[in-house]
Design an enzyme around this catalytic site. Structure first.
Site, PDB file in Angstrom:
ATOM      1  N   ARG A 161      12.072  -6.263   5.518  1.00  0.00           N
ATOM      2  CA  ARG A 161      12.091  -4.807   5.691  1.00  0.00           C
ATOM      3  C   ARG A 161      12.643  -4.444   7.074  1.00  0.00           C
ATOM      4  O   ARG A 161      13.506  -3.590   7.182  1.00  0.00           O
ATOM      5  CB  ARG A 161      10.675  -4.231   5.528  1.00  0.00           C
ATOM      6  CG  ARG A 161      10.647  -2.726   5.756  1.00  0.00           C
ATOM      7  CD  ARG A 161       9.288  -2.126   5.511  1.00  0.00           C
ATOM      8  NE  ARG A 161       8.299  -2.651   6.447  1.00  0.00           N
ATOM      9  CZ  ARG A 161       7.018  -2.326   6.429  1.00  0.00           C
ATOM     10  NH1 ARG A 161       6.569  -1.509   5.509  1.00  0.00           N
ATOM     11  NH2 ARG A 161       6.178  -2.842   7.309  1.00  0.00           N
ATOM     12  N   LYS A 195       0.842  -1.209   0.000  1.00  0.00           N
ATOM     13  CA  LYS A 195       0.000   0.000   0.000  1.00  0.00           C
ATOM     14  C   LYS A 195       0.879   1.261   0.000  1.00  0.00           C
ATOM     15  O   LYS A 195       0.665   2.170  -0.798  1.00  0.00           O
ATOM     16  CB  LYS A 195      -0.929   0.038   1.233  1.00  0.00           C
ATOM     17  CG  LYS A 195      -1.842  -1.153   1.388  1.00  0.00           C
ATOM     18  CD  LYS A 195      -2.746  -1.033   2.614  1.00  0.00           C
ATOM     19  CE  LYS A 195      -2.021  -1.017   3.951  1.00  0.00           C
ATOM     20  NZ  LYS A 195      -1.296  -2.253   4.293  1.00  0.00           N
ATOM     21  N   ARG A 249      11.055  -3.020   9.915  1.00  0.00           N
ATOM     22  CA  ARG A 249      10.588  -1.855  10.672  1.00  0.00           C
ATOM     23  C   ARG A 249      10.381  -2.274  12.133  1.00  0.00           C
ATOM     24  O   ARG A 249      10.374  -3.479  12.422  1.00  0.00           O
ATOM     25  CB  ARG A 249       9.265  -1.396  10.029  1.00  0.00           C
ATOM     26  CG  ARG A 249       8.872   0.020  10.309  1.00  0.00           C
ATOM     27  CD  ARG A 249       7.708   0.432   9.426  1.00  0.00           C
ATOM     28  NE  ARG A 249       6.447  -0.181   9.817  1.00  0.00           N
ATOM     29  CZ  ARG A 249       5.340  -0.158   9.093  1.00  0.00           C
ATOM     30  NH1 ARG A 249       5.338   0.445   7.923  1.00  0.00           N
ATOM     31  NH2 ARG A 249       4.233  -0.739   9.522  1.00  0.00           N
ATOM     32  N   ARG A 270      -0.449  -8.577  13.471  1.00  0.00           N
ATOM     33  CA  ARG A 270      -0.988  -7.600  12.501  1.00  0.00           C
ATOM     34  C   ARG A 270      -1.844  -8.317  11.455  1.00  0.00           C
ATOM     35  O   ARG A 270      -2.896  -7.805  11.044  1.00  0.00           O
ATOM     36  CB  ARG A 270       0.161  -6.825  11.838  1.00  0.00           C
ATOM     37  CG  ARG A 270       0.742  -5.764  12.770  1.00  0.00           C
ATOM     38  CD  ARG A 270       2.134  -5.332  12.354  1.00  0.00           C
ATOM     39  NE  ARG A 270       2.208  -4.727  11.051  1.00  0.00           N
ATOM     40  CZ  ARG A 270       3.329  -4.641  10.324  1.00  0.00           C
ATOM     41  NH1 ARG A 270       4.458  -5.133  10.798  1.00  0.00           N
ATOM     42  NH2 ARG A 270       3.313  -4.068   9.148  1.00  0.00           N
ATOM     43  N   ARG A 323      -9.744   1.336   8.371  1.00  0.00           N
ATOM     44  CA  ARG A 323      -9.253   0.006   8.715  1.00  0.00           C
ATOM     45  C   ARG A 323     -10.276  -0.795   9.505  1.00  0.00           C
ATOM     46  O   ARG A 323     -10.024  -1.929   9.883  1.00  0.00           O
ATOM     47  CB  ARG A 323      -8.035   0.196   9.600  1.00  0.00           C
ATOM     48  CG  ARG A 323      -6.791  -0.464   9.097  1.00  0.00           C
ATOM     49  CD  ARG A 323      -5.697   0.020  10.005  1.00  0.00           C
ATOM     50  NE  ARG A 323      -4.535  -0.775   9.908  1.00  0.00           N
ATOM     51  CZ  ARG A 323      -3.444  -0.375   9.264  1.00  0.00           C
ATOM     52  NH1 ARG A 323      -3.419   0.781   8.652  1.00  0.00           N
ATOM     53  NH2 ARG A 323      -2.412  -1.152   9.268  1.00  0.00           N
TER      54      ARG A 323
HETATM   55  P1  AP5 Z   1       4.763  -1.523   1.931  1.00  0.00           P
HETATM   56  O1  AP5 Z   1       4.544  -0.716   0.707  1.00  0.00           O
HETATM   57  O2  AP5 Z   1       5.308  -0.825   3.138  1.00  0.00           O
HETATM   58  O3  AP5 Z   1       3.437  -2.295   2.305  1.00  0.00           O
HETATM   59  P2  AP5 Z   1       2.209  -1.809   3.179  1.00  0.00           P
HETATM   60  O4  AP5 Z   1       1.014  -2.497   2.650  1.00  0.00           O
HETATM   61  O5  AP5 Z   1       2.179  -0.307   3.226  1.00  0.00           O
HETATM   62  O6  AP5 Z   1       2.671  -2.456   4.556  1.00  0.00           O
HETATM   63  P3  AP5 Z   1       2.768  -1.862   6.009  1.00  0.00           P
HETATM   64  O7  AP5 Z   1       3.490  -2.870   6.805  1.00  0.00           O
HETATM   65  O8  AP5 Z   1       3.313  -0.477   6.018  1.00  0.00           O
HETATM   66  O9  AP5 Z   1       1.240  -1.830   6.323  1.00  0.00           O
HETATM   67  P4  AP5 Z   1       0.510  -1.823   7.656  1.00  0.00           P
HETATM   68  O10 AP5 Z   1      -0.902  -1.764   7.213  1.00  0.00           O
HETATM   69  O11 AP5 Z   1       0.847  -2.932   8.599  1.00  0.00           O
HETATM   70  O12 AP5 Z   1       1.157  -0.534   8.362  1.00  0.00           O
HETATM   71  P5  AP5 Z   1       0.652   0.952   8.609  1.00  0.00           P
HETATM   72  O13 AP5 Z   1       1.838   1.803   8.505  1.00  0.00           O
HETATM   73  O14 AP5 Z   1      -0.560   1.288   7.820  1.00  0.00           O
HETATM   74  O15 AP5 Z   1       5.695  -2.762   1.537  1.00  0.00           O
HETATM   75  C1  AP5 Z   1       6.172  -3.653   2.521  1.00  0.00           C
HETATM   76  C2  AP5 Z   1       7.557  -4.149   2.078  1.00  0.00           C
HETATM   77  O16 AP5 Z   1       7.425  -4.905   0.873  1.00  0.00           O
HETATM   78  C3  AP5 Z   1       8.553  -3.028   1.764  1.00  0.00           C
HETATM   79  O17 AP5 Z   1       9.831  -3.404   2.158  1.00  0.00           O
HETATM   80  C4  AP5 Z   1       8.458  -2.895   0.238  1.00  0.00           C
HETATM   81  O18 AP5 Z   1       9.652  -2.418  -0.325  1.00  0.00           O
HETATM   82  C5  AP5 Z   1       8.178  -4.315  -0.185  1.00  0.00           C
HETATM   83  N1  AP5 Z   1       7.338  -4.398  -1.391  1.00  0.00           N
HETATM   84  C6  AP5 Z   1       6.244  -3.639  -1.699  1.00  0.00           C
HETATM   85  N2  AP5 Z   1       5.714  -4.004  -2.872  1.00  0.00           N
HETATM   86  C7  AP5 Z   1       6.488  -5.041  -3.333  1.00  0.00           C
HETATM   87  C8  AP5 Z   1       6.437  -5.864  -4.503  1.00  0.00           C
HETATM   88  N3  AP5 Z   1       5.491  -5.690  -5.441  1.00  0.00           N
HETATM   89  N4  AP5 Z   1       7.371  -6.826  -4.635  1.00  0.00           N
HETATM   90  C9  AP5 Z   1       8.326  -7.010  -3.690  1.00  0.00           C
HETATM   91  N5  AP5 Z   1       8.430  -6.258  -2.558  1.00  0.00           N
HETATM   92  C10 AP5 Z   1       7.515  -5.291  -2.384  1.00  0.00           C
HETATM   93  O19 AP5 Z   1       0.174   0.829  10.134  1.00  0.00           O
HETATM   94  C11 AP5 Z   1       1.098   0.578  11.161  1.00  0.00           C
HETATM   95  C12 AP5 Z   1       0.353   0.593  12.508  1.00  0.00           C
HETATM   96  O20 AP5 Z   1      -0.223   1.902  12.720  1.00  0.00           O
HETATM   97  C13 AP5 Z   1      -0.836  -0.380  12.623  1.00  0.00           C
HETATM   98  O21 AP5 Z   1      -0.417  -1.675  13.019  1.00  0.00           O
HETATM   99  C14 AP5 Z   1      -1.690   0.325  13.693  1.00  0.00           C
HETATM  100  O22 AP5 Z   1      -1.158   0.109  14.979  1.00  0.00           O
HETATM  101  C15 AP5 Z   1      -1.501   1.804  13.346  1.00  0.00           C
HETATM  102  N6  AP5 Z   1      -2.532   2.293  12.406  1.00  0.00           N
HETATM  103  C16 AP5 Z   1      -2.308   2.797  11.163  1.00  0.00           C
HETATM  104  N7  AP5 Z   1      -3.461   3.169  10.591  1.00  0.00           N
HETATM  105  C17 AP5 Z   1      -4.442   2.892  11.482  1.00  0.00           C
HETATM  106  C18 AP5 Z   1      -5.868   3.037  11.474  1.00  0.00           C
HETATM  107  N8  AP5 Z   1      -6.512   3.531  10.389  1.00  0.00           N
HETATM  108  N9  AP5 Z   1      -6.565   2.644  12.581  1.00  0.00           N
HETATM  109  C19 AP5 Z   1      -5.930   2.154  13.672  1.00  0.00           C
HETATM  110  N10 AP5 Z   1      -4.584   1.980  13.742  1.00  0.00           N
HETATM  111  C20 AP5 Z   1      -3.849   2.355  12.663  1.00  0.00           C
END
Ligand code: AP5
Length: 184
Positions: free
Chosen positions: A128, A14, A130, A141, A89
């Site tokens: 990755r 995403k 993080r 997650r 979400r």
């Molecule tokens: P990446 O692009 O970072 O994937 P992503 O879907 O954004 O994954 P995240 O881990 O960031 O999502 P998330 O939903 O857990 O975290 P968020 O920050 O929203 O890609 C991941 C990896 O794969 C990277 O290394 C990338 O290079 C690689 N990659 C990408 N595409 C690829 C491809 N095609 N081929 C190969 N490799 C690839 O949320 C974090 C935390 O914040 C949550 O757990 C929660 O605690 C809180 N939070 C955030 N939003 C909310 C909300 N709306 N409500 C409540 N809590 C929230």
């Protein structure tokens, strides 16, 4: 102009794709995860409240998120389009978004779901590294995603607003599929 919501499990791509497409369309990429991580890094009041939930891979309480999204969508740069990444979400966040958009005279064009198998997600996140990318937290997650976020797939597909994309392709292939949707 485009107003898009990106849906998908952790590691689906995403953030990667929203950032590329936002540059292409010259609209802001609004990631609630990024906003929260910046708040944690600066130890703001929001960051202090959110950190424990994020460290455990749980969702932070809706109230912390909805105020943040409300404020962000009212910024001038969001008047001409946006990509929401990681929000909504939960079904209650989705209902909140409907009300918020109506109150500011906006609506979204479509919801894009990035579909990627679990084994690929885990591999991507482990490589990755993080703060919330260790194995136990990743599994939580994914569990939280299935319980609380995956119901949004039906929510938006019932409204015929969902487009699913195979996210298990190269970054360039996924970007090309997204551009086709936006340009259609
Ligand atoms: P990446 O692009 O970072 O994937 P992503 O879907 O954004 O994954 P995240 O881990 O960031 O999502 P998330 O939903 O857990 O975290 P968020 O920050 O929203 O890609 C991941 C990896 O794969 C990277 O290394 C990338 O290079 C690689 N990659 C990408 N595409 C690829 C491809 N095609 N081929 C190969 N490799 C690839 O949320 C974090 C935390 O914040 C949550 O757990 C929660 O605690 C809180 N939070 C955030 N939003 C909310 C909300 N709306 N409500 C409540 N809590 C929230």
């Amino acid at each position: 102009m485009a107003r898009l919501i990106f849906l998908g499990p952790p590691g689906a791509g995403k953030g990667t794709q929203a950032s590329l497409l936002a540059q292409h369309c010259e609209i802001p990429h609004i990631s609630t995860g990024e906003i929260l991580r910046a708040a944690v890094a600066h130890q703001t009041e929001l960051g202090v409240k959110a950190q424990g939930y994020m460290d455990r891979g749980e969702l932070v309480p809706d109230q912390l998120i909805v105020d943040l999204v409300h404020e962000r969508l009212l910024q001038p740069d969001a008047a001409s389009g946006w990509i929401l990444d990681g929000f909504p979400r939960t079904v209650s966040q989705a209902k909140f978004l409907d009300e918020l958009l109506e109150s500011i005279g906006q609506s979204y064009d479509c919801v894009i779901n990035l579909d990627v198998p679990d084994e690929t997600l885990v591999k991507r996140l482990l490589s990755r590294g993080r703060a919330d990318d260790n194995e136990d937290v990743i599994l939580n997650r994914l569990h939280v995603y299935r319980e609380q976020t995956a119901p949004l797939i039906d929510f938006y597909s019932d409204r015929q607003q969902l487009r699913s994309i195979d996210g298990n392709q190269t970054v360039d292939q996924v970007t090309a599929a997204l551009k086709q949707i936006v340009q259609a």
